[in-house]
Structures are given as structure tokens and as C-alpha cells.
Design a protein around this motif. Structure first.
Motif, PDB file in Angstrom:
ATOM      1  N   MET A  53       0.768  -1.066   0.160  1.00  0.00           N
ATOM      2  CA  MET A  53       0.000  -0.103   0.196  1.00  0.00           C
ATOM      3  C   MET A  53       0.908   1.312  -0.199  1.00  0.00           C
ATOM      4  O   MET A  53       0.616   2.219  -0.732  1.00  0.00           O
ATOM      5  N   ILE A  54       1.883   1.252   0.780  1.00  0.00           N
ATOM      6  CA  ILE A  54       2.827   2.330   0.794  1.00  0.00           C
ATOM      7  C   ILE A  54       3.494   2.623  -0.565  1.00  0.00           C
ATOM      8  O   ILE A  54       3.558   3.874  -1.053  1.00  0.00           O
ATOM      9  N   VAL A  55       3.760   1.642  -1.297  1.00  0.00           N
ATOM     10  CA  VAL A  55       4.411   1.838  -2.600  1.00  0.00           C
ATOM     11  C   VAL A  55       3.409   2.358  -3.407  1.00  0.00           C
ATOM     12  O   VAL A  55       3.737   3.116  -4.466  1.00  0.00           O
ATOM     13  N   PHE A  56       2.046   1.840  -3.607  1.00  0.00           N
ATOM     14  CA  PHE A  56       0.949   2.135  -4.554  1.00  0.00           C
ATOM     15  C   PHE A  56       0.626   3.825  -4.177  1.00  0.00           C
ATOM     16  O   PHE A  56       0.472   4.361  -5.026  1.00  0.00           O
ATOM     17  N   GLN A  57       0.537   3.935  -3.153  1.00  0.00           N
ATOM     18  CA  GLN A  57       0.374   5.363  -2.707  1.00  0.00           C
ATOM     19  C   GLN A  57       1.192   6.326  -3.025  1.00  0.00           C
ATOM     20  O   GLN A  57       0.767   7.470  -3.591  1.00  0.00           O
ATOM     21  N   HIS A 178      -3.792  -1.027 -12.809  1.00  0.00           N
ATOM     22  CA  HIS A 178      -3.170  -0.793 -11.633  1.00  0.00           C
ATOM     23  C   HIS A 178      -3.788  -0.034 -10.575  1.00  0.00           C
ATOM     24  O   HIS A 178      -3.448  -0.369  -9.531  1.00  0.00           O
ATOM     25  N   THR A 179      -4.657   0.713 -10.772  1.00  0.00           N
ATOM     26  CA  THR A 179      -5.570   1.410  -9.623  1.00  0.00           C
ATOM     27  C   THR A 179      -6.299   0.329  -8.958  1.00  0.00           C
ATOM     28  O   THR A 179      -6.580   0.364  -7.734  1.00  0.00           O
ATOM     29  N   ALA A 180      -6.868  -0.701  -9.566  1.00  0.00           N
ATOM     30  CA  ALA A 180      -7.511  -1.852  -9.211  1.00  0.00           C
ATOM     31  C   ALA A 180      -6.617  -2.761  -7.936  1.00  0.00           C
ATOM     32  O   ALA A 180      -7.012  -3.008  -6.798  1.00  0.00           O
ATOM     33  N   VAL A 181      -5.321  -2.948  -8.476  1.00  0.00           N
ATOM     34  CA  VAL A 181      -4.471  -3.615  -7.765  1.00  0.00           C
ATOM     35  C   VAL A 181      -3.984  -2.643  -6.564  1.00  0.00           C
ATOM     36  O   VAL A 181      -4.004  -3.168  -5.306  1.00  0.00           O
ATOM     37  N   GLY A 182      -3.817  -1.593  -6.660  1.00  0.00           N
ATOM     38  CA  GLY A 182      -3.353  -0.478  -5.523  1.00  0.00           C
ATOM     39  C   GLY A 182      -4.527  -0.286  -4.494  1.00  0.00           C
ATOM     40  O   GLY A 182      -4.292  -0.564  -3.385  1.00  0.00           O
ATOM     41  N   THR A 183      -5.661  -0.404  -5.052  1.00  0.00           N
ATOM     42  CA  THR A 183      -6.920  -0.102  -4.281  1.00  0.00           C
ATOM     43  C   THR A 183      -7.010  -1.461  -3.439  1.00  0.00           C
ATOM     44  O   THR A 183      -7.386  -1.597  -2.109  1.00  0.00           O
ATOM     45  N   LEU A 229       3.833  -1.920 -10.770  1.00  0.00           N
ATOM     46  CA  LEU A 229       3.772  -0.524 -11.447  1.00  0.00           C
ATOM     47  C   LEU A 229       4.321  -0.467 -12.912  1.00  0.00           C
ATOM     48  O   LEU A 229       4.073   0.308 -13.711  1.00  0.00           O
ATOM     49  N   LYS A 230       5.410  -1.347 -13.072  1.00  0.00           N
ATOM     50  CA  LYS A 230       6.329  -1.569 -14.221  1.00  0.00           C
ATOM     51  C   LYS A 230       5.474  -2.364 -15.320  1.00  0.00           C
ATOM     52  O   LYS A 230       6.080  -2.721 -16.452  1.00  0.00           O
TER      53      LYS A 230
END
Length: 262
Positions: A53-57, A178-183, A229-230
Motif C-alpha cells: 500500500m505504501i508503494v502504490f500510494q 494498476h488502480t484496482a491492484v493498488g486499491t 507498477l512496471k
């Protein structure tokens, strides 16, 4: 076991599942009782999800609005699932686990258009959610029952809600992968914490191996988040589906193997 769980943490964080499915498989195959395996799985899942979560934020790949919509119902129902898991045998929990993974893996491969807006479908129960430059319309009457059932089942078998939440956000809301994974990583952190609490109340927590494994998954969660993210969305979807099916086969095999040898 630590090495396997680290690899799982990296791969599963990449697709927004955290790794709870494989964690439970590894722990169960290591002859850890199913209820203790589910409890430990939730604990180390929470650790990996917070790290991811820290990485995606930092990359702004988390929709906090969607997190609020799906996260609350999922987390609270996961608490109930963890608490009432003792009503089911370990064999039953493993079969439920396998079926959930098979279905979610197949659903993830359905083609869908990302970033779709359904403004013309506004009606009772439909809410508008904005995340950065993206706009989504969510039917609460459909979403809430789904996330409650997902949270309860996930908490009961010690897995992350990401196995269903990622397909839900991508297919129903048109959210980018990417947004779905981060959320999902954010929702999973809350769900895992509540599911773990429900199990721990029943006395199934063993910190002697849970704490060291949590350290490994935290590192794996950060690495997996950066890899995600990559990566291209289509590759993340394929990885999501294939790992789900593999975990389902492992769990089903272990369920019947354990039953026949007892």
C-alpha cells in the motif's frame, strides 16, 4: 517455508491479492492445522498488504473513494467470517477456498474496457466516484451484497478479498488494472486485520512462526508493488488468473490427501 512465502508475497502483491491464498496452501501442506494456517495467513497477509500500500500510494495508484465503498463492508464481514470459521471442518474450508479461486481466475480473463464512464446509467443506488482524473459509477445495491459475501468467505478461509475485489473493480467499474491492484491492497490490509482478529479471538494465533514470516512478506510486498507498477495490465490479469487456478489445484489436492490419510 520462508523462501516460498517471500516469492508468493512478490507475485501476489503484483496482482492485488496479497498472497493469502498461497500462504494458506503452503502452511497447510506444512502440516499446520487449517485454523492456525488461516490465522497466520491473515496476519502475514496484513503485513504484505501494508507494505504494498505504501508503494502504490507513492505512485497515486490507490482510489480512496473505492476503498471506502468496498473496504468497510469487506473488512467487517471478514471479522464475522474469521470468528464463525469453526463451524466448518478444515476439509470444507479448503474446498470452499478452491472453488472461490477457480471462479475468480476465470472471471479475470473476461475482456473489459478500462476507464469507462456510465453517466447515462444514473439511477437509484448509483453513486459517482472520482479518483484523480478517472470517474466511476458504482451501483451500491449490487456492490454491497457482493463485498459482504466476499469478505465473509475470505475471512472464513483465511484468504484476501483481492481474489474477488480486483475482478469486481475491473469488470464492474472499469477501473484500470494498476488502480484496482493498488486499491485492493489497501482493502486487503483492512480485511486481513479483521479476519485475523476473528481467528485470534478463538486462540488460533501462534506468533513463533507468524512474526518471522510477516517480516518476509513485508519485504516481498514492497518488491511486488514496484514490479506491478512496471508491468502491463494484460500480463497482470494473466498472472492473476493462472496463480488462482494453481492455488485452487494445490488446495483441492491437499484437502483430499489430508482426508484420505487421516
Amino acid at each position: 517455508m520462508s523462501a516460498l512465502i517471500f516469492i508468493v508475497a512478490v507475485a501476489m502483491t503484483m496482482v492485488g491479492k496479497g498472497g493469502g491464498n498461497f500462504y494458506v496452501v503452503i502452511l497447510a501442506i506444512a502440516n499446520i492445522p487449517m485454523h492456525e494456517a488461516a490465522t497466520t495467513g491473515q496476519f502475514i497477509l496484513f503485513s504484505a498488504s501494508v507494505a504494498a500500500m505504501i508503494v502504490f500510494q507513492k505512485n497515486k495508484s490507490i482510489s480512496w473513494a473505492l476503498t471506502a465503498v468496498v473496504g468497510t463492508g469487506t473488512a467487517l464481514s471478514a471479522l464475522g467470517g474469521g470468528y464463525f470459521s469453526h463451524l466448518f471442518s478444515g476439509f470444507s474450508l479448503q474446498l470452499i477456498f478452491a472453488v472461490m479461486l477457480l471462479i475468480s481466475g476465470a472471471v479475470m480473463l473476461i475482456p473489459v474496457e478500462e476507464h469507462k464512464t456510465n453517466a447515462h446509467k444514473k439511477h437509484f443506488g448509483m453513486i459517482r466516484i472520482t479518483s484523480g482524473n478517472e470517474v466511476y459509477y458504482v451501483n451500491v445495491l449490487i456492490v454491497l451484497p457482493v463485498v459482504v459475501v466476499t469478505g465473509f468467505a475470505s475471512g472464513m478461509v483465511g484468504v484476501s478479498g483481492g481474489s474477488f475485489l480486483v475482478p469486481l473493480m475491473v469488470l464492474a467499474f472499469g477501473v484500470s488494472m494498476h488502480t484496482a491492484v493498488g486499491t485492493a491492497s489497501t482493502v486487503i490490509a483492512a480485511t486481513a486485520l479483521m479476519g485475523f482478529t476473528g481467528h485470534a479471538i478463538q486462540g488460533d494465533f501462534n506468533p513463533s512462526w507468524a512474526v518471522p514470516l510477516a517480516f518476509m512478506t513485508s519485504i516481498g510486498g514492497m518488491v511486488g508493488g514496484k514490479f506491478a507498477l512496471k508491468s502491463k495490465p494484460i500480463h497482470l490479469k494473466q498472472l492473476f488468473a493462472y496463480t488462482n487456478w494453481l492455488a485452487a489445484l494445490f488446495m483441492a489436492f491437499n484437502a483430499f490427501y489430508t482426508k484420505t490419510t487421516l
